[in-house]
Scaffold this active site. Sequence first.
Site, short mmCIF file in Angstrom:
data_model
loop_
_atom_site.label_atom_id
_atom_site.label_comp_id
_atom_site.label_asym_id
_atom_site.label_seq_id
_atom_site.Cartn_x
_atom_site.Cartn_y
_atom_site.Cartn_z
N GLN A 78 10.38 -4.69 7.74
CA GLN A 78 9.78 -3.37 7.59
C GLN A 78 10.85 -2.28 7.55
O GLN A 78 10.79 -1.38 6.72
CB GLN A 78 8.85 -3.09 8.78
CG GLN A 78 7.53 -3.82 8.70
CD GLN A 78 6.66 -3.22 7.65
OE1 GLN A 78 6.20 -2.09 7.76
NE2 GLN A 78 6.44 -3.94 6.58
N ARG A 127 8.73 -1.92 22.12
CA ARG A 127 8.73 -3.38 22.11
C ARG A 127 8.54 -3.88 20.67
O ARG A 127 7.63 -3.42 19.96
CB ARG A 127 7.58 -3.88 22.98
CG ARG A 127 7.53 -5.38 23.13
CD ARG A 127 6.23 -5.71 23.83
NE ARG A 127 6.21 -7.06 24.34
CZ ARG A 127 5.14 -7.59 24.94
NH1 ARG A 127 4.06 -6.84 25.14
NH2 ARG A 127 5.16 -8.82 25.37
N GLU A 161 7.24 3.04 8.92
CA GLU A 161 7.75 4.17 8.16
C GLU A 161 9.10 4.66 8.66
O GLU A 161 9.76 5.47 8.02
CB GLU A 161 6.72 5.32 8.19
CG GLU A 161 5.44 4.92 7.50
CD GLU A 161 4.27 5.82 7.85
OE1 GLU A 161 3.68 6.42 6.95
OE2 GLU A 161 3.92 5.91 9.05
N GLY A 171 0.81 -1.20 0.00
CA GLY A 171 0.00 0.00 0.00
C GLY A 171 0.85 1.25 0.00
O GLY A 171 0.74 2.08 -0.88
N PHE A 172 1.69 1.38 1.02
CA PHE A 172 2.59 2.54 1.16
C PHE A 172 1.81 3.85 1.15
O PHE A 172 2.32 4.88 0.74
CB PHE A 172 3.65 2.53 0.04
CG PHE A 172 4.28 1.18 -0.16
CD1 PHE A 172 5.13 0.65 0.78
CD2 PHE A 172 3.99 0.43 -1.29
CE1 PHE A 172 5.68 -0.60 0.61
CE2 PHE A 172 4.54 -0.83 -1.47
CZ PHE A 172 5.39 -1.35 -0.51
N ALA A 181 -0.16 -1.88 13.78
CA ALA A 181 0.21 -2.99 14.65
C ALA A 181 -0.13 -2.67 16.10
O ALA A 181 -0.76 -3.47 16.81
CB ALA A 181 1.70 -3.30 14.50
N LYS A 241 5.97 0.59 19.41
CA LYS A 241 5.86 1.84 18.65
C LYS A 241 5.83 1.51 17.15
O LYS A 241 6.21 0.42 16.74
CB LYS A 241 7.06 2.74 18.94
CG LYS A 241 7.08 3.36 20.33
CD LYS A 241 8.24 4.33 20.44
CE LYS A 241 8.22 5.05 21.79
NZ LYS A 241 9.26 6.10 21.85
N GLY A 291 1.01 -6.75 3.65
CA GLY A 291 2.32 -7.33 3.41
C GLY A 291 3.27 -7.12 4.57
O GLY A 291 4.42 -7.55 4.54
#
Lengths: 325, 735
Positions: free
Chosen positions: B629, B619, B696, B243-244, B513, B692, B470
Site C-alpha cells: 500500500q 499497528r 493513502e 478504486g483510488f 481496514a 491507523k 486490491g
Amino acid sequence: MKPFDYQRLETPEHLGHVEAGRFLGGGTNLIDLMKHQIETPDVLVDVTRAGMDRIEERGDAVLIGSQVSNTDLASHPLIRRDYPVLSSALLSGATQQLRNKATTGGNLLQRTRCQYFYDTARACNKREPGSGCDALDGLNRFHAILGASENCIAVHPSDMAVAMAALGAVVVTRKRDGTEGRIPVTELHRLPGDRPDLDHVLDEGELIVAVELPASPPRLQSYRKVRDRSSYAFAVVSAAIALDLEDGHMRNLRIALGGVAHKPWRATKAEAMLEGKMPEAALFMEALEQEMADAEGHGHNDFKKILAPRVVVAMLRELTGLGGN
Amino acid sequence: MEQSTSKIIGEPMNRVDGPAKVTGRAEYAGDHQVEGGIAEGFIVEAPAAPGKIVALDVADAEAADGVVSVLTYKTVPQQKPYGSPEDEGRFTQSHAVLENDRVRHFGEPVALVVAETLEQARYAASLVRVEIETEEGVFNALDHKDQAEKPDSVDGLDEVDTQDGDFETQFSQSTHKLEVSYLTGAQHASAMEPHVTVAQWDGETLIVHMAIQIVASAVSAYANTLGIDEANVRIISPFTGGGFGSKLGVHNEAILAALAAKQCGKAVRVAQTRRNLFANGPHRSRHLQELKLGADASGKLRAVRHSSLASMARNYPFAEAPASPTRASYAADAIHTFHRMVKADIPKVDSMRAPGEAIGTLTYETAIDELAEMCGVDPVEFRILNEPTQDPTSGHAFADRRLLDCIRTGAAKFGWSGRVKPGSRMAGRKLVGRGMAVAIRPNTLSPAQAEVKLAADGRLVARLDMTDIGTGTYTILTQIAAETLSMPASQVLVQLGDSRFPETAGSGGSFGASSSGSALLDACAKLKSALSERLTESGVSANAFAMKDGRVLANGKRIELADLIGAEGLSADGAVDPDNHAKGQADYSYGVQFAEVEVDADTGEIRVRRLLGVFDAGRILNRKTARSQLMGGMIFGIGGALLEESLMDDRFGSFMTRDFAEYHIAVNRDVPDLEVHILDGYSEHSNPLGSKGIGELGICGAGPAIANAVHEATGVRVRKFPVHMEDLLDRLPAV
C-alpha cells in the site's frame, strides 16, 4: 467499429486480385482507430502473411520486409551492429507487447497522436477535411514547430521513421498495377499544407513491400528520445544522427528530428553547415539555430524551439567526443 | 504452510485470495455470467455541453444488427432528479442518467445502445445522431474567481475555514516571508478494472454485480435514483480491481445498466471504456493554492495562510481540502486556512486517493522547503524546530504522534547530510538533487458491523459488506479472526462485498481496514466469550484455548467442537462505534519521504533516482500488504509530482487526455528502488486494533520531496504540478 470485409493477401504479386482496402499489419494503431470510428474502412487486407517478413542482406543494401515486427528488427544482429540508431529508435517506442505486434510498414504509416484527431467531437482537418483544427489554439504541447500549416499542426509519432530518415532508407512499394515504386523515407510523408488528411504520398492501394537500408552507413550513430515518462511515451522531441569522423572532420552527417513536424524532419540546413567541418560546440548551436529559424510555436509547444537544438547539440557533442560543456 | 495460531496479525501473510486472482477464478463484476445471457450496453456521449438536446436520432442505431434497445431520455422510466438535495450526500443522492433533454457536462451519456454483442452495441452507438444547443459554461474555476463560494462542507474536515491566531500581525512581524501560489492539475484515478456493472431484475428486485468501494451507499443510491425500496436492491461485489476513490460511489454505467435491464427484460452489462472514464468517471479538480508563510529569524513559523480554489461539479457536493495538512503539520502563532469552490459544468469532481493531502502536502511541503531555505535552516531541522506539542488548530492532544521518530529514522536511513548549493551536484550530464517532505493524513474510524459463524467442523465464516479493492482486506480480516479465536488462518473464510452482509463503510479514506477489522475483532471476541461459556458449562475452565480441525484445545484437553456448539454452530455479531474512540484527540498517520532526482542538464527531463519513506501507522495488520500500500502510494506521488494530469480544453469543457498513452501514470522505469520503512507501533486511542490508516499515507509527502529535490538539482522552484521539462528548460544552470 464499422463492420468490414476481411481479405488476406497471399503474396504481393496478388495485390491486383484483392479488393482495394486498408492494409492490416500488426493493427496496433489501425484497430484502435477503427474502434473509435476514426478509421472506417470497408475492407481490411491482411498483409501479415504475404511473405514480407524477412530481413535480407544484399551487397549494396539491407532489405527489411514490411511485415518484420519492430521487435525482430530491433534485435536483428545486423541491425544492432551496423544500424544501432535504428535499433535504439525502435526500442524507445511503445512497449514490448506493442513492438511484438507492430510491423515495419505499419510503423511508417501509423497516424498522428494529436488528441483532437482522436476526439470525434472536435474539429480536425486530418480526420474530417474542412472541419477546422482545434489544436491550433488548443492543447498543442506535442505539436509541430516546423512545416506545419494553418490547417494542421499534428506531428508524425514514429521513432523508427526518424532513424530511417537519418539512414537514408528507401521505401520499396508495389502498386496495384504491378509496378514497383521506390520512395526515400524522407519523401514518404507529406507536410500538411491544405491536405492534412493525406499523411503520405502512396497511391491508393500501393503496398509497402520493404524498406531498404543503404550498406555502409555512417559509423557514428545515435538516437535520443526526449519524453516525460521513461517508457511508453511519445517523443516530445527526438533526434537521430549518423555521421563519420574522418581526420577530425564530420562527413556524411545526417540529422533527423522527430516530434517537430508532420514527417520525420531532416535538418538539411544544419547538415549543410556542419558537413566537412571540425566539431565545435558553438558551431553546432549556430547550425541548429539556423535550422530552427523558421520554427513556429503555438503556445504550449514553444519550448520545443529551445529543446530541439539543445538535444541535437548534446548528441553531436557526445558523438564527436566533445563531451559536456 | 500453516500459520502459527498465536501471533498472526501483522505477519506478512500472503494474500488469501492471491491464488484465485492469478488463476482467474476470482470473479470481478465484468466477469459475471447470467443464465440466458447478458446484453451489452454502450454509452453514447454528449459531444458538447452544457446545453439542451435539440435533436436525437436513434433510428439507424435501432435498425443495426443485434440491437436490442436504445435508451434515451425519451424512453427511460422516471428517475428522481439528479442530486436531490434532501438526500444525505453525494454517494447516496440520485444519480439519474438520461434524465431529460439537459446535458450537464461534456461526455455525459445521451443514449445507451444495448445489443447482443459489445461490437454490435459499439457500432450502433456510432450511428446515433445527437445535436446539442450549447450554452455558456463554467469549465475552469480560475476563469471565474468571482463565482467562488464557501462550500457547505469540505471533505474529511469539520471546518471549511479556520482562523487561529492573528495572521496579519504575525505575518507582518515575520523576518522571513514567503508568498507563493501553486497550480495543480486535474487527475483521474484510472483503475485497471473499468467501471462496470452487470444488472438484472428478479421481479421487483434489482440484482447488481458491480465494481464498487462502498456497498451500502450504492444500495441507497440505486434506491434513491430509481425510486425503489432499499430492500429490493442487492449488490454483489466480491472483488474490485482498484478504486483510488473513483469507485466510492455509483457512476453512470451503474444506473444505465439497471435502467437497461429493466427496459430489455434481461441482464445488461455496461462497462465504461477507458475513454469514457475521463468523462463519466470522477476526477480530482484543478486547484489554485495560495500560501503565505512567515518565520522568525531562527526559522520558527509565525504565520501560515493557505487558501485553495477549485471546481465543484454542479449538483454534486464535493470539495477537496488541500489545506487539511496545513492545520496539523507544524506549530505556528497563526494558522489560517480557506477553501473556496466554483460550481462548474464539468464531470463529477470527487475523492481521488488522499484527497486533500496528496495536493496539499505537495504545495505546503514545497513552500516549507522554500521558507526553510530563506531562513538558512536545513529542511529536516526546520521541521523538527516547528514540531507542535498539540494540534495547532484544534488544540487537542495528538493521538500517538511520532513524526519526529519518522523524520530522524528517515534522515539516518537515507543518509541525509544537509543541502548542497542548488545546481551544484552532477553525475555525467545529469543534475542531481535531494529533497524531503513530511507525510500526514487524518486517521478516522467509521461505523462497521460484522458477523461470524463457527461450524462444528471448526471452520469459521466471517461476513461483512466490506470490499477488497486490491488492498488485501480478505487477508487482514482472516488474520484478525484467526488470531482472536486462536485458530488456523486456513480455517477462516471471509466473505465480502454483498449487501446482505452486515454493513460497513467500505473501502475509502484509509478507514477500511481499521473499521471493518475492529468490527470483526469485536464479533470474534464475542464468539470467543460464548465459546468460553460453553467450555465452562461443560466443565472445562480455561483462561485460554485454541481451536484446530474441529477441536478445542484447553488445559491440555481436546474437546470436540460438535459437543460444545452442536450441529447448528455458534454465531456472534460485532460492531465498532467511532464515538468511543479517539475522542477529543487529533488522530493522524505520519511519515517522511526523502527523494533523490536527476534532471538532464540539456533537456530538463526529470527522473527519480531514489525514494525512501518512513511511516508510522500504528499497528501494522500485515507487513506485506501494508508495504504494498505504501509503495503504491509513493508511486502515485511520483505521478503527482511529475506525470499525471488530465488536460481539459477550456473552450469546450472536455478532457483531451483520454487514454493511458496520453494520461501518464508512472511506469516501472519511472520507479526507482523504493525503500519503505514502517515503525512498529500501537495506537491505543485510534481503535480497538491499534491500527491507523495506511492506504493513502504513502502519497503524502512523496510529491513535494521530489519537487524539493528538483529544486536542489536545478535551483528552480516550479509552482505548478506536474513539473515538466519545459518548466525547467530555460532556467537550467549552464553546466
